[in-house]
Design an enzyme around this catalytic site. Sequence first.
Site, mmCIF file in Angstrom:
data_model
loop_
_atom_site.group_PDB
_atom_site.id
_atom_site.type_symbol
_atom_site.label_atom_id
_atom_site.label_comp_id
_atom_site.label_asym_id
_atom_site.label_seq_id
_atom_site.Cartn_x
_atom_site.Cartn_y
_atom_site.Cartn_z
ATOM 1 N N ALA A 191 -8.279 0.635 -3.512
ATOM 2 C CA ALA A 191 -6.976 0.087 -3.903
ATOM 3 C C ALA A 191 -6.973 -1.440 -3.853
ATOM 4 C CB ALA A 191 -5.891 0.666 -3.019
ATOM 5 N N HIS A 192 -5.869 -2.015 -4.268
ATOM 6 C CA HIS A 192 -5.795 -3.477 -4.394
ATOM 7 C C HIS A 192 -5.988 -4.196 -3.061
ATOM 8 C CE1 HIS A 192 -1.068 -3.169 -4.286
ATOM 9 N NE2 HIS A 192 -1.622 -2.378 -3.407
#
Lengths: 361, 361, 361
Positions: free
Chosen positions: C243-244
């Site tokens: 994820a980011h």
Amino acid sequence: MSRTAAALAVLVNGELRGAENRWIDGVASIEQAGPSEITYIQDEKHLSRLADCRAAAAFLPHRLADIVAAKTPDLTQILVEDPQAAFLTVLEIVRPQRPSCAPGVSPAAFVSESAQLGEGCYVGPTAVVGDDVVMGRNCQIHPGAVIQPGCVLGDDVVLHPHAVLYADVTLKNRVIIHAGAVIGADGFGYRLVNGALEKIPQRGTVILHDDVEIGAGATIDRAMIGATVVGAGTKIDNMVMIAHNCELGQHNVFASQVGLAGSCKTGDYVRLGGQVGVKDHVTMHTGSQVGAKGGVHRDIPPGETWIGYPATPEAEQKRLVFSLKRVPEMRDQLKALQKEVTRLSAELAAAPPPSSLRAAG
Amino acid sequence: MSRTAAALAVLVNGELRGAENRWIDGVASIEQAGPSEITYIQDEKHLSRLADCRAAAAFLPHRLADIVAAKTPDLTQILVEDPQAAFLTVLEIVRPQRPSCAPGVSPAAFVSESAQLGEGCYVGPTAVVGDDVVMGRNCQIHPGAVIQPGCVLGDDVVLHPHAVLYADVTLKNRVIIHAGAVIGADGFGYRLVNGALEKIPQRGTVILHDDVEIGAGATIDRAMIGATVVGAGTKIDNMVMIAHNCELGQHNVFASQVGLAGSCKTGDYVRLGGQVGVKDHVTMHTGSQVGAKGGVHRDIPPGETWIGYPATPEAEQKRLVFSLKRVPEMRDQLKALQKEVTRLSAELAAAPPPSSLRAAG
Amino acid sequence: MSRTAAALAVLVNGELRGAENRWIDGVASIEQAGPSEITYIQDEKHLSRLADCRAAAAFLPHRLADIVAAKTPDLTQILVEDPQAAFLTVLEIVRPQRPSCAPGVSPAAFVSESAQLGEGCYVGPTAVVGDDVVMGRNCQIHPGAVIQPGCVLGDDVVLHPHAVLYADVTLKNRVIIHAGAVIGADGFGYRLVNGALEKIPQRGTVILHDDVEIGAGATIDRAMIGATVVGAGTKIDNMVMIAHNCELGQHNVFASQVGLAGSCKTGDYVRLGGQVGVKDHVTMHTGSQVGAKGGVHRDIPPGETWIGYPATPEAEQKRLVFSLKRVPEMRDQLKALQKEVTRLSAELAAAPPPSSLRAAG
């Protein structure tokens, strides 16, 4: 961008406290902001991250002004109602979005003659728009996206590279499909006939309502009959699987790698953590939530938070996990107790029965 | 389509009970069927779903005729051996499949000069067929599908958009690969050499036998040497991962997001629920099953159903889960017992030892 | 290839024991090697697999020569320092890699006029290279790969079919991206404004350092601001989700279907088993490991191995699982103990209190 803290305070209609002439040329998180960057402190939970903060300035709520000043006296403060909103306003200036692709169909795209495109659409090289597709205005069909025949798209739909729509799928306005997501593949249904699995035809469709966003590599299967439906405003992260005939409500948030088996339903504002799995035909009612990796096989009442595998209400599960951790200790206690009881039992047996004692007396 | 219930009864060779002239113009599930639609009641499990059924008619087995008549007196019944089969027959009429793509290679496809295509194949725009590919008859290669050099396809193979075959993969007859699935990517193998991970060459291949279907976004890695094999008739759902050197039997059914580590084997008719994970080198024998989210790290004997993480035989796991739920209560009981034993122990200690008592006597 | 065992011994600088003139024409695993093939026995763990070994010859370490001779007297031995390395040397001869694609841009590729390609690059049919992309030497961009504008690639980068790079992503030298992987899609961030989810702009990027390999269908999201980073030499298997704002160290190994929520960090040499899930903002320090299907929601200290859901240190978890298996038995023991204590209690109550006894005496 390079502006003074004072200028930014004016921009977001905030109240400045501290040095007003510091130049701000970037935005970053609390930990990563450098001495010419601005960050934001949304609420009390962010305070613990201030220890090594080197930011020049921060947006924060009025109620935290004194606490933050005590922790980081050199930080220029811009006091606002909603620090995150102020931060995002500045982000748009510092890091503007890449301009949208210019409208027009690439000569390297393939668009069927029977497809109808609204005004302002972009269709990138190697994108494919099939027969009888109808597309609203200002859609962006990126390179390699494939829209099979008969699909209907509203306005402002974005298909990122290699997004795939199988035939006859409907996407309402402002739907965003990220790269590699697949909408409308066949539901997974077979019947065992003479020892072999025979495919059950999947003749339904998928409908994604306004403002739905689907993450990279996610898959939303078409219904057997009827439609698999995702309600308006629902956001689905990468690699989520939604099986055939599911019907999701509005404003749901599903984190990455969630899987819903067939015919599940959700109300509105349902939230699922990463890697949650849900049994077929389960309903998760409005406002319910499931923690990451939960395995759900019963309906969840409105507003409840469930966790665990198998998932149960949070309080119950926490009590359970707390107890389970004590099982090794319980085993020791049980053994000690068995020993003690055996000792007591032997001692008591060694004593003459009370009646005989009394008789003796 | 619009036919009378009587006409449908004739079509499926069923026995009509109830109003025979009702017009049927659609098919739907028990809950969703409207007053001019037909549904089906396969067995006793479906009876609980009849409460709000508004369908005009239903296919059902003879043995349920009276029960269903009692529950829903207005429902026209068509009694048949296999209600689902009858339903699917009507589905084909009401919702016929989109016609297959017409044979021919799109001018916007890229087919190597050394590729050999059998009669009747369709190759859509932006599909790529590499050097030395051999393809049987009537294959459908949808837009954006990529077949790397040296692959061999049987007859009637379907590659949906963006399905990818790495080089030298073999697909037998009637294999279906859904959008975005990747067959033959390198197995995940490295060796640590001087502190860095060195890639172990993956020089094997993948063989998918007749009638295999692979879901959207699934990945079947190529073997290091030899072949990763999927047996005839096996069906694999979306986002399933089959690692290098696995060998699957026939007629397996793997639900979505299952992951098999390297060199696993299965017999025939093995069924895995969603999100099951299997350790490398594990064998799941013929007829074995694993419940959703199970974590398997030992071989499963033929015909057994295992559940849980770590997975164990179903009865054992159910007994375990049942017991674990009682642990909080057991803690309370254990504490009460400790208290009671302490009390007894003190009481007994306070009493003169029986021998002294007797001596005193 | 077909060579004598003696010739292979010379090739890998090994010591031959046994028949030296046997012809070797292939390589295979211990179980699958046929009577004209060579295999390898890396260490003691492989010995149990020798039972039905039909191989003509094997590479093995000197220390196992006698044991192996006792078990499989007909097997020709080639004694070497590193049997796997010797085996791989022969593999390269027996099963040479397909030659790389010849340099050049396919006329069916789409390359922006503003893109800059280094010498020796291959760009396959239907691949798309966007505006302002900069690419080093000898890159291989396979059919259907899409590089959105502004990406920067080092030398010897390989993008397999349908790999997707969103805009402004950086790939250093020798990065390999497998089919269908998506690098740089928007991080999953929303804020609830007036009852609807508003997208938080994701304006950061992704940086993959030298020698990173990303599996088929994996997704590495771009940071909100700053960068999602994967350190040099890290290998990520199929369908992994990063994820980011995650920041991974060097030489990590993540097995298939792992998911990391936002802003996780790892040190070097971190290893995660299949289907592991990690909570946001968790740090896994250098040398830490997590067993398959583990659910991590706290930081893991350097060098520790954690397992389970929720994950805890391995020894603790094993003790826990061991104890939990005994809970059904503990319930029985607890019940027996309750019964016994009740009996003792009653017996003791039936006895006159010791004081009265003494008084009576």
